[in-house]
Design a protein around this motif. Structure first.
Motif, PDB file in Angstrom:
ATOM      1  N   PRO A 167     -14.125  -6.013   2.867  1.00  0.00           N
ATOM      2  CA  PRO A 167     -12.714  -6.261   3.300  1.00  0.00           C
ATOM      3  C   PRO A 167     -12.708  -6.803   4.761  1.00  0.00           C
ATOM      4  O   PRO A 167     -13.954  -6.905   5.321  1.00  0.00           O
ATOM      5  N   LEU A 168     -11.879  -7.534   5.186  1.00  0.00           N
ATOM      6  CA  LEU A 168     -11.880  -8.177   6.469  1.00  0.00           C
ATOM      7  C   LEU A 168     -12.144  -7.079   7.534  1.00  0.00           C
ATOM      8  O   LEU A 168     -11.821  -5.920   7.616  1.00  0.00           O
ATOM      9  N   ASN A 221      10.860 -13.397   1.503  1.00  0.00           N
ATOM     10  CA  ASN A 221      10.607 -13.584   3.143  1.00  0.00           C
ATOM     11  C   ASN A 221       9.243 -13.185   3.289  1.00  0.00           C
ATOM     12  O   ASN A 221       8.972 -13.025   4.682  1.00  0.00           O
ATOM     13  N   ARG A 222       8.394 -13.012   2.386  1.00  0.00           N
ATOM     14  CA  ARG A 222       7.074 -12.246   2.781  1.00  0.00           C
ATOM     15  C   ARG A 222       6.065 -13.310   1.960  1.00  0.00           C
ATOM     16  O   ARG A 222       6.104 -13.723   0.911  1.00  0.00           O
ATOM     17  N   LEU A 223       4.925 -13.016   2.767  1.00  0.00           N
ATOM     18  CA  LEU A 223       3.456 -13.489   1.976  1.00  0.00           C
ATOM     19  C   LEU A 223       2.441 -12.315   2.250  1.00  0.00           C
ATOM     20  O   LEU A 223       2.740 -11.516   2.940  1.00  0.00           O
ATOM     21  N   ARG A 224       1.135 -12.534   1.343  1.00  0.00           N
ATOM     22  CA  ARG A 224       0.381 -11.565   1.364  1.00  0.00           C
ATOM     23  C   ARG A 224      -0.913 -12.084   1.679  1.00  0.00           C
ATOM     24  O   ARG A 224      -1.277 -13.090   1.424  1.00  0.00           O
ATOM     25  N   VAL A 225      -1.671 -11.301   2.268  1.00  0.00           N
ATOM     26  CA  VAL A 225      -3.282 -11.513   2.376  1.00  0.00           C
ATOM     27  C   VAL A 225      -3.894 -10.326   1.614  1.00  0.00           C
ATOM     28  O   VAL A 225      -3.721  -9.406   2.011  1.00  0.00           O
ATOM     29  N   THR A 226      -4.904 -10.822   0.613  1.00  0.00           N
ATOM     30  CA  THR A 226      -5.685  -9.721   0.338  1.00  0.00           C
ATOM     31  C   THR A 226      -6.761  -9.043   1.249  1.00  0.00           C
ATOM     32  O   THR A 226      -6.777  -9.590   2.277  1.00  0.00           O
ATOM     33  N   ALA A 227      -7.211  -8.062   0.712  1.00  0.00           N
ATOM     34  CA  ALA A 227      -8.355  -7.440   1.567  1.00  0.00           C
ATOM     35  C   ALA A 227      -9.429  -8.283   2.043  1.00  0.00           C
ATOM     36  O   ALA A 227     -10.160  -7.980   3.069  1.00  0.00           O
ATOM     37  N   THR A 228      -9.685  -9.195   1.243  1.00  0.00           N
ATOM     38  CA  THR A 228     -10.833  -9.936   1.617  1.00  0.00           C
ATOM     39  C   THR A 228     -10.375 -11.445   2.063  1.00  0.00           C
ATOM     40  O   THR A 228     -11.221 -12.412   2.283  1.00  0.00           O
ATOM     41  N   GLY A 229      -9.281 -11.568   2.600  1.00  0.00           N
ATOM     42  CA  GLY A 229      -8.748 -12.840   3.023  1.00  0.00           C
ATOM     43  C   GLY A 229      -8.188 -13.882   2.474  1.00  0.00           C
ATOM     44  O   GLY A 229      -8.130 -15.084   2.796  1.00  0.00           O
ATOM     45  N   ASP A 230      -7.509 -13.544   1.158  1.00  0.00           N
ATOM     46  CA  ASP A 230      -7.012 -14.460   0.360  1.00  0.00           C
ATOM     47  C   ASP A 230      -5.648 -14.637   0.644  1.00  0.00           C
ATOM     48  O   ASP A 230      -4.992 -13.757   0.502  1.00  0.00           O
ATOM     49  N   SER A 281      -3.210  -6.372   2.955  1.00  0.00           N
ATOM     50  CA  SER A 281      -4.101  -5.436   2.413  1.00  0.00           C
ATOM     51  C   SER A 281      -5.415  -5.299   2.873  1.00  0.00           C
ATOM     52  O   SER A 281      -6.133  -6.337   3.267  1.00  0.00           O
ATOM     53  N   ILE A 282      -5.904  -3.882   3.507  1.00  0.00           N
ATOM     54  CA  ILE A 282      -6.766  -3.635   4.194  1.00  0.00           C
ATOM     55  C   ILE A 282      -8.190  -3.330   3.294  1.00  0.00           C
ATOM     56  O   ILE A 282      -9.214  -3.135   3.866  1.00  0.00           O
ATOM     57  N   ILE A 283      -7.775  -2.859   1.969  1.00  0.00           N
ATOM     58  CA  ILE A 283      -8.895  -2.226   1.231  1.00  0.00           C
ATOM     59  C   ILE A 283      -8.377  -2.220  -0.243  1.00  0.00           C
ATOM     60  O   ILE A 283      -7.261  -1.930  -0.507  1.00  0.00           O
ATOM     61  N   PRO A 284      -9.267  -2.612  -1.192  1.00  0.00           N
ATOM     62  CA  PRO A 284      -8.480  -2.956  -2.579  1.00  0.00           C
ATOM     63  C   PRO A 284      -8.927  -1.329  -3.259  1.00  0.00           C
ATOM     64  O   PRO A 284      -8.223  -1.143  -4.352  1.00  0.00           O
ATOM     65  N   ALA A 285      -9.587  -0.469  -2.849  1.00  0.00           N
ATOM     66  CA  ALA A 285      -9.808   0.594  -3.662  1.00  0.00           C
ATOM     67  C   ALA A 285      -8.728   1.686  -3.168  1.00  0.00           C
ATOM     68  O   ALA A 285      -8.015   1.708  -2.368  1.00  0.00           O
ATOM     69  N   CYS A 286      -8.497   2.524  -4.050  1.00  0.00           N
ATOM     70  CA  CYS A 286      -7.560   3.618  -4.222  1.00  0.00           C
ATOM     71  C   CYS A 286      -8.122   4.916  -4.818  1.00  0.00           C
ATOM     72  O   CYS A 286      -9.185   4.968  -5.519  1.00  0.00           O
ATOM     73  N   ASN A 287      -7.759   6.001  -4.272  1.00  0.00           N
ATOM     74  CA  ASN A 287      -8.135   7.391  -4.558  1.00  0.00           C
ATOM     75  C   ASN A 287      -7.036   7.986  -5.726  1.00  0.00           C
ATOM     76  O   ASN A 287      -7.411   9.068  -6.126  1.00  0.00           O
ATOM     77  N   PHE A 288      -6.349   7.394  -6.175  1.00  0.00           N
ATOM     78  CA  PHE A 288      -5.483   7.918  -7.448  1.00  0.00           C
ATOM     79  C   PHE A 288      -5.709   7.041  -8.622  1.00  0.00           C
ATOM     80  O   PHE A 288      -6.388   5.987  -8.461  1.00  0.00           O
ATOM     81  N   ARG A 289      -5.192   7.639  -9.533  1.00  0.00           N
ATOM     82  CA  ARG A 289      -5.624   6.921 -10.903  1.00  0.00           C
ATOM     83  C   ARG A 289      -3.960   6.805 -11.780  1.00  0.00           C
ATOM     84  O   ARG A 289      -3.630   7.406 -12.844  1.00  0.00           O
ATOM     85  N   CYS A 290      -3.152   6.062 -10.923  1.00  0.00           N
ATOM     86  CA  CYS A 290      -1.782   5.935 -11.458  1.00  0.00           C
ATOM     87  C   CYS A 290      -1.708   5.182 -12.847  1.00  0.00           C
ATOM     88  O   CYS A 290      -2.640   4.144 -13.000  1.00  0.00           O
ATOM     89  N   THR A 291      -1.156   5.767 -13.808  1.00  0.00           N
ATOM     90  CA  THR A 291      -1.040   5.066 -15.074  1.00  0.00           C
ATOM     91  C   THR A 291      -0.673   3.653 -15.235  1.00  0.00           C
ATOM     92  O   THR A 291      -0.921   3.043 -16.095  1.00  0.00           O
ATOM     93  N   TYR A 292       0.466   3.311 -14.229  1.00  0.00           N
ATOM     94  CA  TYR A 292       0.994   1.799 -14.320  1.00  0.00           C
ATOM     95  C   TYR A 292       0.067   0.857 -13.613  1.00  0.00           C
ATOM     96  O   TYR A 292       0.177  -0.199 -13.622  1.00  0.00           O
ATOM     97  N   CYS A 293      -1.161   1.534 -12.762  1.00  0.00           N
ATOM     98  CA  CYS A 293      -2.032   0.486 -11.965  1.00  0.00           C
ATOM     99  C   CYS A 293      -3.431   0.709 -12.343  1.00  0.00           C
ATOM    100  O   CYS A 293      -3.975  -0.279 -12.705  1.00  0.00           O
ATOM    101  N   LEU A 294      -3.796   1.901 -11.980  1.00  0.00           N
ATOM    102  CA  LEU A 294      -5.510   2.160 -12.040  1.00  0.00           C
ATOM    103  C   LEU A 294      -5.653   3.248 -13.064  1.00  0.00           C
ATOM    104  O   LEU A 294      -6.256   4.213 -12.495  1.00  0.00           O
ATOM    105  N   PRO A 295      -5.431   3.274 -14.248  1.00  0.00           N
ATOM    106  CA  PRO A 295      -5.383   4.472 -15.138  1.00  0.00           C
ATOM    107  C   PRO A 295      -6.903   4.944 -15.018  1.00  0.00           C
ATOM    108  O   PRO A 295      -6.985   6.231 -15.402  1.00  0.00           O
ATOM    109  N   HIS A 296      -7.974   4.112 -14.820  1.00  0.00           N
ATOM    110  CA  HIS A 296      -9.292   4.637 -15.018  1.00  0.00           C
ATOM    111  C   HIS A 296      -9.698   4.674 -13.714  1.00  0.00           C
ATOM    112  O   HIS A 296     -11.132   5.046 -13.781  1.00  0.00           O
ATOM    113  N   GLY A 297      -9.313   4.679 -12.639  1.00  0.00           N
ATOM    114  CA  GLY A 297      -9.878   4.739 -11.236  1.00  0.00           C
ATOM    115  C   GLY A 297      -9.886   3.156 -10.769  1.00  0.00           C
ATOM    116  O   GLY A 297     -10.111   2.510 -11.457  1.00  0.00           O
TER     117      GLY A 297
END
Length: 327
Positions: free
Chosen positions: A44-45, A259-268, A18-34
């Motif tokens: 971010p890194l 088979n995958r790992l994740r790194v957050t936008a802030t490097g976790d 992930s390179i940024i946590p922000a999103c410009n959509f308001r998807c009902t299943y994720c960020l319904p309030h933006g």
């Protein structure tokens, strides 16, 4: 180079960054309030930090990289991030997941920077339903961008659609019409419970297995899973240009092929999308001479990866919503 492997014999050539946590959509299943940034949240890194991070993962056998968000195109230097990622040693496949709002305008420069595969979130082919889910009436422009990506010859163009009961779960006939002459990989994703969406999950969760059974009964045939593939069970049909993948995290043995790992936008480092903890890697990303320490830090954590998630028990870990970790 010593490939990462956990105590269950799984190897991890695939990193989702992930390179940024922000999103410009308001998807009902994720960020319904933006999206709303937490006060005091670190940024971010940087490009330099990303460069060092990818060198460390390359030392551990990473060769497939997916750039995610939030929405990665919200980041103003996305093209430079892609160029940095494409130049990382060992990276042979550079993909990105996006909502597609800038796809028709920026595809060329992203490909010039090294992007060779893309996933676009398209939760409905009905314009009104799409706007209801995402908060934006952008479907036509996004589908135009998908057509451009197909014409441009990217190695893979995939569409992601989260299945939502009583919202878009009746659209298979419409999707099949689309797939007849669009050579995309369509991913139907079963809705997952996160820390913030319990009520929504209870109202709108539908098993992806029901759709999978319907496909099998109408002549769609399962394909063998590629060694570096994502979690989808993929199907094809001789009458269609496109393919269908089913991502069913509540199905039996879903995590066996992880088979995958994740790194957050802030490097976790996150060993699992629904894990109970994150491991800060940022302290080892400040100087080039810290590479060996970074590699040891990553390698030393892989033994803590669980055999599977605990979603069946209602445990969603520290993931409040999918944008926080890159989905």
């Amino acid at each position: 180079m010593t490939p990462l492997a956990d105590r269950y014999g799984r190897r991890f050539p695939y990193l989702r960054l992930s390179i940024i946590p922000a999103c410009n959509f308001r998807c009902t299943y994720c960020l319904p309030h933006g999206y709303h940034a937490d006060a005091g949240m670190p940024g971010p890194l940087s490009l330099d930090e990303i460069t060092r991070l990818l060198r460390g993962f390359a030392e551990l056998g990473m060769h497939k990289l997916r750039i995610t968000g939030g929405e990665p195109s919200v980041r103003h230097d996305l093209t430079e991030v892609l160029r940095t990622a494409a130049a990382a040693p060992g990276v042979t496949r550079l993909a990105m997941t996006t909502n597609g709002t800038l796809l028709s305008r920026r595809l060329g420069e992203w490909m010039d920077a090294g992007l060779n595969a893309i996933n676009v979130s398209v939760d409905s082919l009905d314009r009104a339903t799409f706007a209801r889910i995402t908060g934006h009436d952008r479907l036509d422009d996004i589908l135009h961008g998908v057509d451009m990506a197909l014409a441009a010859g990217l190695s893979a163009v995939k569409l992601n659609a989260v299945l939502l009961k009583d919202v878009n779960d009746n659209e298979l006939p419409r999707w099949l019409d689309y797939l007849r002459d669009h050579a995309v990989g369509l991913r139907f994703i079963e809705l997952m419970q996160t820390g913030d969406n319990l009520a929504f999950f209870r109202d709108h969760h539908v098993s992806a297995g029901l759709l999978e059974t319907e496909l099998q009964e109408t002549g769609w045939q399962a394909l063998p899973r590629a060694a570096d593939a994502g979690p989808a069970r993929e199907y094809r049909h001789p009458g269609y240009a496109g393919r269908i993948g089913i991502i069913a995290p509540y199905s039996k043995d879903f995590c066996a092929g992880c088979n995958r790992l994740r790194v957050t936008a802030t490097g976790d480092l996150r060993l699992c999308l629904f894990g109970e903890f994150g491991i800060p890697l940022r302290p080892w990303l400040q100087r080039d001479e810290q590479l060996d320490d970074l590699v040891r830090a990553i390698g030393g954590q892989i033994g803590r990866k669980e055999q599977g998630h605990f979603l069946h028990e209602g445990r969603t870990g520290i993931t409040p919503h999918l944008a926080s970790t890159g989905g």
